[in-house]
Design a protein around this motif. Structure first.
Motif, mmCIF file in Angstrom:
data_model
loop_
_atom_site.group_PDB
_atom_site.id
_atom_site.type_symbol
_atom_site.label_atom_id
_atom_site.label_comp_id
_atom_site.label_asym_id
_atom_site.label_seq_id
_atom_site.Cartn_x
_atom_site.Cartn_y
_atom_site.Cartn_z
ATOM 1 N N GLN A 9 -121.093 -42.982 67.681
ATOM 2 C CA GLN A 9 -119.420 -43.043 66.947
ATOM 3 C C GLN A 9 -120.411 -42.894 65.285
ATOM 4 O OE1 GLN A 9 -116.504 -41.894 67.506
ATOM 5 N NE2 GLN A 9 -117.625 -41.427 69.650
ATOM 6 N N ALA A 161 -107.206 -35.685 65.296
ATOM 7 C CA ALA A 161 -106.455 -35.853 66.841
ATOM 8 C C ALA A 161 -105.001 -35.986 66.911
ATOM 9 C CB ALA A 161 -107.510 -35.031 68.096
ATOM 10 N N SER A 165 -108.454 -38.968 71.995
ATOM 11 C CA SER A 165 -109.410 -38.105 72.016
ATOM 12 C C SER A 165 -110.552 -39.018 70.906
ATOM 13 C CB SER A 165 -109.161 -36.665 71.891
ATOM 14 O OG SER A 165 -108.979 -36.209 70.978
ATOM 15 N N ASP A 167 -111.220 -36.625 68.881
ATOM 16 C CA ASP A 167 -111.606 -35.500 67.812
ATOM 17 C C ASP A 167 -111.107 -34.781 66.761
ATOM 18 O OD1 ASP A 167 -112.773 -35.093 70.346
ATOM 19 O OD2 ASP A 167 -111.763 -33.395 70.992
ATOM 20 N N SER A 169 -110.686 -31.358 63.885
ATOM 21 C CA SER A 169 -110.457 -30.246 63.584
ATOM 22 C C SER A 169 -111.073 -29.840 62.505
ATOM 23 C CB SER A 169 -109.152 -29.598 63.755
ATOM 24 O OG SER A 169 -108.837 -28.944 63.949
ATOM 25 N N GLY A 206 -106.995 -26.113 66.904
ATOM 26 C CA GLY A 206 -108.188 -26.347 68.284
ATOM 27 C C GLY A 206 -109.388 -25.569 68.505
ATOM 28 N N ARG A 210 -112.727 -26.950 66.888
ATOM 29 C CA ARG A 210 -112.095 -28.380 67.504
ATOM 30 C C ARG A 210 -113.332 -29.282 67.982
ATOM 31 N NH1 ARG A 210 -107.706 -31.298 71.406
ATOM 32 N NH2 ARG A 210 -108.037 -33.367 71.255
ATOM 33 N N LEU A 211 -114.070 -30.432 66.929
ATOM 34 C CA LEU A 211 -115.118 -31.106 67.483
ATOM 35 C C LEU A 211 -114.927 -32.161 67.808
ATOM 36 C CD1 LEU A 211 -117.795 -29.933 64.455
ATOM 37 C CD2 LEU A 211 -117.184 -29.378 66.853
ATOM 38 N N PRO A 212 -116.361 -33.471 67.734
ATOM 39 C CA PRO A 212 -115.600 -34.778 68.977
ATOM 40 C C PRO A 212 -116.467 -35.164 67.321
ATOM 41 C CG PRO A 212 -117.372 -33.199 70.140
ATOM 42 C CD PRO A 212 -117.005 -32.735 69.335
ATOM 43 N N ALA A 213 -116.062 -36.707 67.267
ATOM 44 C CA ALA A 213 -115.995 -37.318 66.389
ATOM 45 C C ALA A 213 -118.134 -37.224 66.344
ATOM 46 C CB ALA A 213 -115.912 -38.422 66.553
ATOM 47 N N THR A 214 -118.847 -37.481 67.250
ATOM 48 C CA THR A 214 -120.374 -37.666 67.915
ATOM 49 C C THR A 214 -120.682 -36.581 66.728
ATOM 50 O OG1 THR A 214 -119.910 -36.632 69.452
ATOM 51 C CG2 THR A 214 -119.971 -39.562 69.639
ATOM 52 N N ARG A 215 -120.262 -35.566 66.490
ATOM 53 C CA ARG A 215 -120.849 -34.264 65.959
ATOM 54 C C ARG A 215 -121.097 -34.537 64.253
ATOM 55 N NH1 ARG A 215 -120.624 -28.926 67.717
ATOM 56 N NH2 ARG A 215 -122.281 -28.678 66.057
#
Length: 738
Positions: A9, A161, A165, A167, A169, A206, A210-215
């Motif tokens: 993260q 989000a 999740s 996530d 955006s 979305g 939409r991207l995960p936080a890890t990106r």
């Protein structure tokens, strides 16, 4: 991937200075910052980084961006009186970008460079810093250019989000961020730090955005960054724009694809397309009146008159507010799918988007799936909501939810029904009614996104600009999706031989930029049935004088004449594709304001580009504003053409003032030409019996009621006269809600 290999993260900061420290620790003193265009910039982060570079000359900072927005300002006392309450109401909490203010004043430090590939139209004329650092580039080439420049940081506003999740955006601006990251990965470019400035006011969208936080490498989160989104109030629409819009709407076939831009013309086009669907008799009446007595020799494309049975699909780099209006009125309803074979079957009318046995049969006959189904076939069908998710693949058999194996064969109705299961009668998943690159609009538009139901939002995909603006990737899919495409773009001028000028002046001063215009024109020539539509008013007022926007020649162009296609003015549409120079000139003269036709014709004759005895056909010699006014003033037509067809963030008085001040600005500054307005304004000023209450409310909004300065009183007279002259009481201010 093991737990130890899972992406970590990102660090989260509530202090922007600490985030800048962390970024500089990674990059060193050389920072090339990419900022999205429009509203998606991480303003707080950009300002803190700029301030750090301003204080420390050892830091080299390059900012590469486009469309830097800033709070409106007035260049005159009249404009400041209008703007100041807007600043207090709409922009009180908006943080302007410090680099923009510095370059406007010529105060950028030597260690900071700001380059834009598209500037807020007209905002940096005669500004040496902005003009010299402008980069002329196609929208789709910007990711390449960013990497060539050495970009190592991207700062973007993101939305959290609404679920658990974690996530985020990219929401308004996946347009360049997604392709930059993808291209960097393809090139094995090295690290680009992605800094997300979290703003819950930004609508969460979305899909590809939409991207995960890890990106992300760093996140900024807290009350400091939760600011209202920059609003761009809708401008008033003139009858000229409505005339253009009717001609353009007549070129857009049912079942087609639409791209339009922001501004009064885009609002007018969307409103007229909605009229075509909901008030078809009125739409036909006006459009056919505009074509009355005119032979369609210059554009043989049949007029599109019917309501929308199949509807339109949107594929637009810019998502204007009008698209939400078209969605609500049932126009923007044609859906496309992310699979070539499926999309072709939909386009051919062999499937209608409903899951049934025919869906499986048609996909098998098209060669998209095998019988028995393969594992990849099963994954595809279940992802599209065609095969019941309760089954898992086992050779040519399926394991049902009770753990029992059962034969399922596409050749039998029983087998097909078993495969469909609970999916039967449902809609195929993955349908998209709008692909967009970025959005910008009013507060009402942003709220509409926030309030959009989840199932409706699923059909809106904000995505990479190379998907929207070109055909290179997924070419077959895009051709199948973009049926009868109409890409509508505005121009400043068009030469008599069809070259288009949209971005700059003859002295090389840049008005805005190329943006995606060239992309769409080139794409239209490649797509079967696709057309580029260049729209412009036939004249403009400059220095109080009316000038033609159809010109004989110009030192440079945005779109060369070999890509000429369709051109539209308020006097009609002409098809230039594949025509000879002589026929192009004859067609362009037919949509030129009649006050300038003969002068342009003589230049064409002198150059030997048209026969010396050519005469413009008589039906095209009455291209005058008076003729258009007469057409629109018939019956109840004006009641259908509001000044703000999509609504406005302005109050009623501000909306009237916006119309009046726009008209006043276009008039000559010469006092003798303003005398009729002055005289009328004096009379209104003296009238206190309530008959001019509407105008006096507007004057009060401008803080004129108690003025005793001669100069301010003179301005008040002019504004009062303009309110009386420019605001037609027969036209409503606001359009009806769909």
């Amino acid at each position: 991937m093991s737990e130890l290999q899972q992406p970590s993260q990102p660090p989260v900061f509530d202090d922007v200075e600490a985030c800048v420290d962390a970024v500089l620790e990674k990059t060193g003193n050389r920072v090339v910052l990419g900022l999205p265009l429009g509203i998606g910039k991480a303003n707080h982060f950009a300002n803190a980084l700029y301030a750090r570079a301003e204080k420390n000359p050892e830091i080299s900072l390059t900012i590469y961006t486009a469309l830097t927005l800033e709070r409106p300002s007035g260049s005159s006392d009249v404009e400041r009186r209008f703007v100041q309450p807007l600043l207090d109401r709409l922009y009180a909490d908006y943080q302007d970008l410090a680099y923009n203010q510095a370059r406007r004043k010529g105060l950028l430090p030597d260690n900071v460079e700001v380059s834009e590939f598209f500037m807020q139209p007209g905002s940096f004329l005669k500004n040496p810093s902005a003009q010299q650092s402008y980069v002329s580039a196609n929208y789709t080439h910007v990711p390449r250019d960013l990497l060539d420049r050495g970009v190592n940081v991207v700062g973007q506003m993101v939305s959290p989000a609404p679920d658990e999740s974690g996530d985020f955006s990219l929401s308004s601006n996946p347009d360049l961020t997604l392709p930059v990251l993808e291209l960097a990965k393809e090139r094995d470019y090295g690290p680009i730090l992605l800094v997300g400035e979290v703003n819950p006011h930004l609508p969460f969208i979305g899909g590809d955005a939409r991207l995960p936080a890890t990106r992300f490498d760093f996140l900024l989160e807290g009350d400091t960054f939760a600011q209202p989104i920059f609003a761009a109030p809708n401008p008033p629409v003139r009858l000229t724009e409505y005339a253009l819009a009717f001609h353009i709407a007549g070129l857009i076939p049912d079942g087609g694809t639409l791209q339009v831009g922001i501004g009064a013309l885009g609002d007018a086009i969307c409103h007229v397309l909605a009229l075509r669907h909901t008030h078809n008799a009125d739409y036909r009446d006006i459009l056919q009146s505009l074509h009355l007595d005119k032979d369609d020799v210059y554009c043989r494309m049949p007029l599109a008159l019917e309501p929308f049975e199949h509807g339109l699909y949107g594929a637009s780099e810019m998502v204007p507010e009008g698209f939400l209006h078209l969605r609500k009125t049932g126009v923007l309803k044609r859906e496309v799918y992310p699979d070539v074979a499926l999309q072709k079957l939909i386009a051919q009318g062999k499937l209608n988007g409903e899951v049934n046995e025919q869906t499986l049969i048609a996909l098998h006959e098209a060669g998209r799936i095998d019988c028995p189904l393969t594992e990849s076939d099963t994954e595809f069908l279940q992802s599209m909501g065609i095969v019941d998710p309760g089954y898992s693949w086992r050779g040519h058999r399926f394991l049902d939810e009770h753990g029992e194996l059962e034969e399922c064969d596409l050749h039998s109705s029983k087998g097909r029904q078993k495969l469909l299961g609970r999916c039967a009668g449902q809609r195929i998943k993955g349908a998209t009614w709008l692909h967009g690159g970025f959005y910008l609009g009013s507060n009402a538009m942003y709220q509409a996104f926030r309030d959009m139901p989840e199932e409706e939002m699923a059909g809106l995909n904000m995505t990479a600009i190379d998907f929207i603006n070109e055909l290179q990737k997924d070419r077959d899919l895009k051709i199948a999706q973009r049926q009868h495409a109409r890409f509508v773009n505005s121009a400043m001028m068009v030469t008599l031989n069809g070259a288009v000028i949209s971005d700059g002046l003859e002295n090389a001063q840049v008005i805005s930029g190329v943006g995606g215009q060239y992309n769409f024109v080139a794409q239209a020539h490649e797509l079967p049935g696709g057309r580029s539509v260049i729209a412009l008013a036939s004249t403009r007022v400059s220095g109080g004088e009316t000038r033609s926007n159809i010109v004989w020649e110009y030192p440079h162009c945005t779109i060369p004449r070999h890509l000429r296609d369709m051109v539209v003015t308020e006097y009609g549409a002409v098809d230039l594709r594949g025509k000879s120079d002589r026929d192009v000139i004859a067609a362009m003269l037919a949509i030129t304001d009649s006050r300038f036709q003969q002068e342009l014709l003589e230049k064409a004759k002198s150059a030997g580009k048209i026969e010396s005895d050519y005469v413009i056909p008589e039906p095209f010699c009455n291209n005058t504003p008076a003729r258009l006014d007469a057409i629109f003033e018939q019956g109840h037509r004006l009641t259908l053409l509001p000044y703000f067809p999509l609504g406005t963030d302005l109050t009623e008085e501000e909306a009237q003032l916006a119309v009046a001040l726009k008209g006043l600005k276009a008039r000559s500054r010469k006092v003798w030409k303003l005398w009729p307005l002055l005289r009328k304004g004096v009379g209104i000023w003296k009238t206190r019996d309530g008959s001019e209450e509407r105008i006096h409310r507007c004057l009060k909004r401008m803080d004129y009621e108690n003025t005793d300065s001669f100069e301010h009183r003179l301005s008040a007279y002019l504004v009062a006269g303009a309110l009386d002259h420019c605001v037609d009481g027969r036209r409503p201010l606001i359009g009806l809600k769909p």
